[in-house]
Design a protein around this motif. Sequence first.
Motif, PDB file in Angstrom:
ATOM      1  N   ASP A  37       0.834  -1.204   0.000  1.00 44.57           N
ATOM      2  CA  ASP A  37       0.000   0.000   0.000  1.00 44.57           C
ATOM      3  C   ASP A  37       0.871   1.257   0.000  1.00 44.57           C
ATOM      4  O   ASP A  37       0.577   2.229  -0.705  1.00 44.57           O
ATOM      5  CB  ASP A  37      -0.928   0.013   1.215  1.00 44.57           C
ATOM      6  N   GLY A  41       1.170   4.106  -3.163  1.00 47.56           N
ATOM      7  CA  GLY A  41       0.786   5.490  -2.929  1.00 47.56           C
ATOM      8  C   GLY A  41       1.860   6.519  -3.265  1.00 47.56           C
ATOM      9  O   GLY A  41       1.603   7.718  -3.197  1.00 47.56           O
ATOM     10  N   ASP A  43       4.671   8.609  -5.679  1.00 49.81           N
ATOM     11  CA  ASP A  43       4.717   9.101  -7.060  1.00 49.81           C
ATOM     12  C   ASP A  43       5.683   8.224  -7.871  1.00 49.81           C
ATOM     13  O   ASP A  43       6.409   7.398  -7.317  1.00 49.81           O
ATOM     14  CB  ASP A  43       5.108  10.581  -7.113  1.00 49.81           C
ATOM     15  N   GLN A  47       8.675   5.493  -6.728  1.00 47.70           N
ATOM     16  CA  GLN A  47       8.499   4.089  -7.088  1.00 47.70           C
ATOM     17  C   GLN A  47       9.687   3.587  -7.908  1.00 47.70           C
ATOM     18  O   GLN A  47      10.163   2.468  -7.694  1.00 47.70           O
ATOM     19  CB  GLN A  47       7.192   3.885  -7.863  1.00 47.70           C
TER      20      GLN A  47
END
Length: 132
Positions: A37, A41, A43, A47
Amino acid sequence: MSKDEGDSVVEHVELASGPRGVIIGVRVASGECPAEDFLAGLDSQAQTQFKARFEQLTSVGYLRNPDQYRRLEVKGEPMVYEIKAHCGPGWRLYVVQVGKTWIATHGCQKPKDRRVPNEVEKARKIFEEWTP
């Protein structure tokens, strides 16, 4: 890898794998995976940074650069590490190593130094829900 909960089996989430290891996110009793999770979440830049760390860790077996990874010196067991992404406010993903498996517990915005022991304790509690 799973944990029995009554009649249901909760599968943990494979976040990355390679010849030198695997990174697994713990799925807690509620069915959520805090690490997955957290990563979802972020940007795209954050990531991408975590994905690069995961590829290095699972293909080589370690991260040497202290700008990307560090062992947290907080008393207690198991030893908790943080994988770092420096974009935005700075992000941390907490992991516990078990052999060639890295168990991702949760992530957060870079905490102030005095809050690090709280994050380590949270990681240890989530880790308790993981079973090989």
